[in-house]
Write a protein that holds these residues in place. Structure first.
Motif, PDB file in Angstrom:
ATOM      1  N   ARG A   1      -3.625   0.466  -0.413  1.00  0.00           N
ATOM      2  CA  ARG A   1      -3.062   1.205   0.716  1.00  0.00           C
ATOM      3  C   ARG A   1      -1.546   1.334   0.579  1.00  0.00           C
ATOM      4  O   ARG A   1      -0.983   2.408   0.791  1.00  0.00           O
ATOM      5  CB  ARG A   1      -3.436   0.502   2.027  1.00  0.00           C
TER       6      ARG A   1
ATOM      7  N   TYR B   1      -0.810   3.759  -2.310  1.00  0.00           N
ATOM      8  CA  TYR B   1      -1.242   5.123  -1.960  1.00  0.00           C
ATOM      9  C   TYR B   1      -0.177   5.836  -1.129  1.00  0.00           C
ATOM     10  O   TYR B   1       0.220   6.965  -1.434  1.00  0.00           O
ATOM     11  CB  TYR B   1      -2.569   5.053  -1.203  1.00  0.00           C
ATOM     12  N   GLU B   2       0.300   5.164  -0.081  1.00  0.00           N
ATOM     13  CA  GLU B   2       1.294   5.806   0.769  1.00  0.00           C
ATOM     14  C   GLU B   2       2.617   5.993   0.035  1.00  0.00           C
ATOM     15  O   GLU B   2       3.322   6.991   0.234  1.00  0.00           O
ATOM     16  CB  GLU B   2       1.488   4.987   2.048  1.00  0.00           C
TER      17      GLU B   2
ATOM     18  N   LYS C   1      -4.488   8.623  -4.634  1.00  0.00           N
ATOM     19  CA  LYS C   1      -5.585   7.651  -4.592  1.00  0.00           C
ATOM     20  C   LYS C   1      -5.873   7.087  -5.973  1.00  0.00           C
ATOM     21  O   LYS C   1      -6.108   5.886  -6.136  1.00  0.00           O
ATOM     22  CB  LYS C   1      -6.844   8.319  -4.038  1.00  0.00           C
TER      23      LYS C   1
ATOM     24  N   CYS D   1       2.748   0.077   6.644  1.00  0.00           N
ATOM     25  CA  CYS D   1       2.100   1.357   6.332  1.00  0.00           C
ATOM     26  C   CYS D   1       1.734   2.104   7.610  1.00  0.00           C
ATOM     27  O   CYS D   1       1.614   1.519   8.687  1.00  0.00           O
ATOM     28  CB  CYS D   1       0.835   1.120   5.498  1.00  0.00           C
TER      29      CYS D   1
ATOM     30  N   GLU E   1      -1.196   3.613   8.088  1.00  0.00           N
ATOM     31  CA  GLU E   1      -2.583   3.257   8.413  1.00  0.00           C
ATOM     32  C   GLU E   1      -2.952   1.979   7.667  1.00  0.00           C
ATOM     33  O   GLU E   1      -3.656   2.023   6.659  1.00  0.00           O
ATOM     34  CB  GLU E   1      -3.535   4.394   8.042  1.00  0.00           C
TER      35      GLU E   1
ATOM     36  N   SER F   1      -8.229   1.142   3.410  1.00  0.00           N
ATOM     37  CA  SER F   1      -7.772   1.476   2.068  1.00  0.00           C
ATOM     38  C   SER F   1      -7.805   2.992   1.895  1.00  0.00           C
ATOM     39  O   SER F   1      -8.349   3.712   2.745  1.00  0.00           O
ATOM     40  CB  SER F   1      -8.675   0.805   1.028  1.00  0.00           C
ATOM     41  N   PRO F   2      -7.268   3.528   0.791  1.00  0.00           N
ATOM     42  CA  PRO F   2      -7.315   4.982   0.576  1.00  0.00           C
ATOM     43  C   PRO F   2      -8.730   5.536   0.564  1.00  0.00           C
ATOM     44  O   PRO F   2      -8.937   6.717   0.850  1.00  0.00           O
ATOM     45  CB  PRO F   2      -6.649   5.150  -0.793  1.00  0.00           C
TER      46      PRO F   2
ATOM     47  N   THR G   1      -9.059  -3.145   5.150  1.00  0.00           N
ATOM     48  CA  THR G   1      -8.136  -3.950   4.351  1.00  0.00           C
ATOM     49  C   THR G   1      -7.987  -5.377   4.896  1.00  0.00           C
ATOM     50  O   THR G   1      -7.625  -6.278   4.149  1.00  0.00           O
ATOM     51  CB  THR G   1      -6.745  -3.302   4.318  1.00  0.00           C
TER      52      THR G   1
END
Length: 626
Positions: A470, A473-474, A570, A599, A601, A605-606, A611
């Motif tokens: 996560r 990803y962000e 991702k 984060c 969200e 996770s993506p 999580t």
């Protein structure tokens, strides 16, 4: 009451039949390529426009058709491959149902040109929606050229169900690869929107595999071969270290026809048992030759599923063949109980006739304890007998005397400078006292997989891999879409080989990859040269990241630019996230926890998995109150 059952008009019946035969442009490609092979062609060209939606054209140098056959081939139930029902169980050709061209002509504009070798002129036919528009005598090359234009033009609803050009092209390439792999003795070429994607010369099986999947494939391949009364097996498997996380390069062929079989796939997987990581899938290209009457290939409209007479025997043979090949080429460890390598004579001593044993000198008068004895030592010496002889070589007398005299007189002096070690064993009344933590924010790693953190309301259990996915990803999504990422230049540029289709996909993502920090020096037909990479990754991770990205793009090919970036972010996150089994320091644990809850969200996770999980004090109390 009036009758309600009526016969369908021919054009409607043909459109319904087309629904079974033609699901997408790739279905047309498969049928036309197989017809060209059955016609005895040695050179086949496939031309595409707009992923086959605008044009699919197959040109071959086969035996061609007469004027009568050219007209008759578009009729339903018209075929040259079978004459009675018994022929269905003794097939050596591919297209045999007699509905393919009729179904295609019902939903597209079709232009056919064909000429036989013994004729000077050929035949040209134009059909629109099952209706013959024209038939003429023309001058054309030997063989057949058939062009299918404007697929589903008269069924708009069906056309709307087609995916993006990228997705449909991927399906066409899959069908093209399957046919090309089944027939390495035929030259194939593929052009899409004027660009040459493949140019495959007639060759042997290994060269054909390498030509399709790239030069790096050659070092992965291990040959397999077995011949029995019921089956002949040949082909290649890839070494276990090249196994992939997704099922991609897995091919079964029966009598030069591509098939799918979960049962036979299980046989191959069982042969690799103990050699693959969990979740990894082996790559294989396996060809079977069986008597045509021992299989039934007409159990599915696409003819990719077959029924074998003796599946259990085939399972055992395939498993044994793959296992034997892995052992024969030293891919799998082999046990030999008749030889111990540690007892082998070294090469430098192999030819020497005799060996001399090393000599050991012993001083029988040496006594390491000969000094001013204490009272306890004096008592011990009285009780002891004469010094025992030994077969071990010992240091000189003087060295022992010197070391002992430094600390002689008291054994306690040997430990005088050593601090006492705290007894950390659990004693009664001290259970968990040494590790008790009352302040919030403290983290603990559990089984190298989870992070436990205390909070005011209870505890939170975090999955370290999903949490890191996560965070990454962000971070990558922001780099790609908002700000420019930093890049580290490589001292020596790295050249990586890929298949031509993979190269095309990477080239299509070139600008997006550069926004993440990649620097591409050169693109060739089967390789790319990388001169710079994102700061967050290392050189050893480059190939892994790009392969993971290609797999993700093939499975989740986007239709919009944003989703294109999303899939890329991702993929990077999955490739670079810390894995289960990684030990994290306390500082690393705290950093990961802080980054996660920073984060947008943090809870998923993506890929949408949780999580973390929070346990309140009340929930914990409930566990122990039952």
């Amino acid at each position: 009451m009036s009758d309600i059952i009526q016969l369908l008009p021919d054009h409607v019946a043909n459109q319904i039949a087309a629904g079974e035969v033609v699901q997408r442009p790739a279905s047309v490609v498969k049928e036309l390529l197989e017809n060209a092979i059955d016609a005895g062609a040695s050179v086949i060209t496939l031309l595409l426009k707009d992923a086959g939606k605008t044009l699919i054209q197959v040109i071959d140098n086969g035996k061609g058709m007469s004027a009568t056959d050219a007209r008759l081939c578009f009729e339903r139930h018209a075929t040259s491959k079978i004459k009675d029902a018994e022929d269905l169980f003794n097939l050596s050709t591919k297209g045999f149902r007699g509905e393919a061209l009729a179904s295609i002509a019902a939903i597209a504009h079709v232009e056919l040109k064909t000429r036989q070798d013994n004729e000077e002129l050929g035949t040209a036919i134009k059909i629109e929606g099952s209706t013959v528009v024209s038939q003429d005598i023309v001058s054309t090359a030997k063989g057949t050229s058939i062009a299918v234009k404007n697929l589903f033009y008269n069924i708009p609803a069906r056309r709307n169900f087609l995916k993006s050009d990228t997705v449909e092209t991927r399906h066409i390439i899959d069908e093209f690869q399957r046919v090309a792999l089944a027939h390495p003795n035929i030259s194939f070429s593929l052009h899409h929107n004027g660009n040459e994607v493949y140019h495959l010369k007639n060759s042997n099986l290994r060269k054909r595999i390498v030509a399709i999947f790239g030069n790096r494939t050659n070092e992965k391949l291990v040959p397999i071969e077995e011949q029995t009364d019921i089956i002949t097996i040949r082909g290649f498997i890839a070494k276990p270290e090249y196994a992939k996380k997704k099922r991609g390069e897995q091919f079964f062929f029966v009598n030069d026809r591509f098939i799918k079989s979960s049962y036979l796939n299980h046989a191959v997987n069982s042969a690799f048992e103990g050699l693959l990581e969990q979740g990894a899938h082996p790559t294989y290209f396996i060809y079977f030759e069986v008597p045509p009457n021992s299989i039934d290939i007409n159990i599915h409209p696409t003819k990719t599923e077959v029924k074998f007479d003796n599946e259990k025997a085939l399972y055992a043979i395939i498993r044994a063949t793959v296992k034997h090949s892995l052992g024969q080429y030293n891919v799998a460890p082999v046990l030999d109980f008749n030889r111990d390598a540690t007892l082998d004579t070294p090469y430098e001593f192999k030819d020497k006739s005799s060996m001399s044993s090393p000599t050991i000198t012993v001083d029988p008068t040496f006594n390491p304890f000969k000094t001013e004895p204490t009272e306890s030592q004096h008592t011990y010496e009285k009780k002891s007998t004469a010094s025992t002889s030994t077969s071990f070589s010992t240091p000189s007398k003087s060295s022992y005397k010197h070391d002992y005299k430094k600390d002689a007189g008291s054994w306690e002096s040997l430990y005088s400078n050593i601090e006492p070690i705290e007894d950390t064993s659990v004693s009664q009344g001290q259970l968990f006292e040494s590790t008790q933590e009352t302040e919030t924010g403290k983290t603990f790693q559990i089984q190298k997989k989870y992070i436990l953190s205390s909070i005011k309301s209870g505890v939170v259990l975090i999955h370290q891999t999903l949490a890191h996915q996560r965070v990454l990803y962000e971070e990558y999504l922001e780099n790609i879409t908002v700000k420019e990422a930093n890049s580290q230049q490589l001292l020596f540029p790295i050249n990586i080989s890929f298949s031509s289709t993979d190269i095309e996909m990477i080239y299509g993502m070139k600008s997006d990859l550069e926004s993440t920090g990649f620097v591409f020096n050169e693109f060739t037909k089967d390789s790319i040269t990388i001169g710079g990479i994102p700061i967050a990754i290392s050189e050893s991770q480059i190939t892994l990241i790009l392969e993971q990205l290609l797999d993700d793009m093939k499975l989740e090919v986007p239709d919009t630019s944003f989703s294109h970036f999303d899939v890329m972010a991702k993929s990077f996150a999955k490739s670079l996230a810390i894995k289960t089994g990684t030990v994290l320091s306390e500082k690393e644990q705290e950093t990961l926890v802080n980054n996660l809850f920073s984060c947008k969200e943090p809870s998923v996770s993506p890929l949408g998995k949780a999580t973390f999980k929070t346990l309140t004090l009340q929930e914990i109390d409930t566990i122990f109150s039952k």
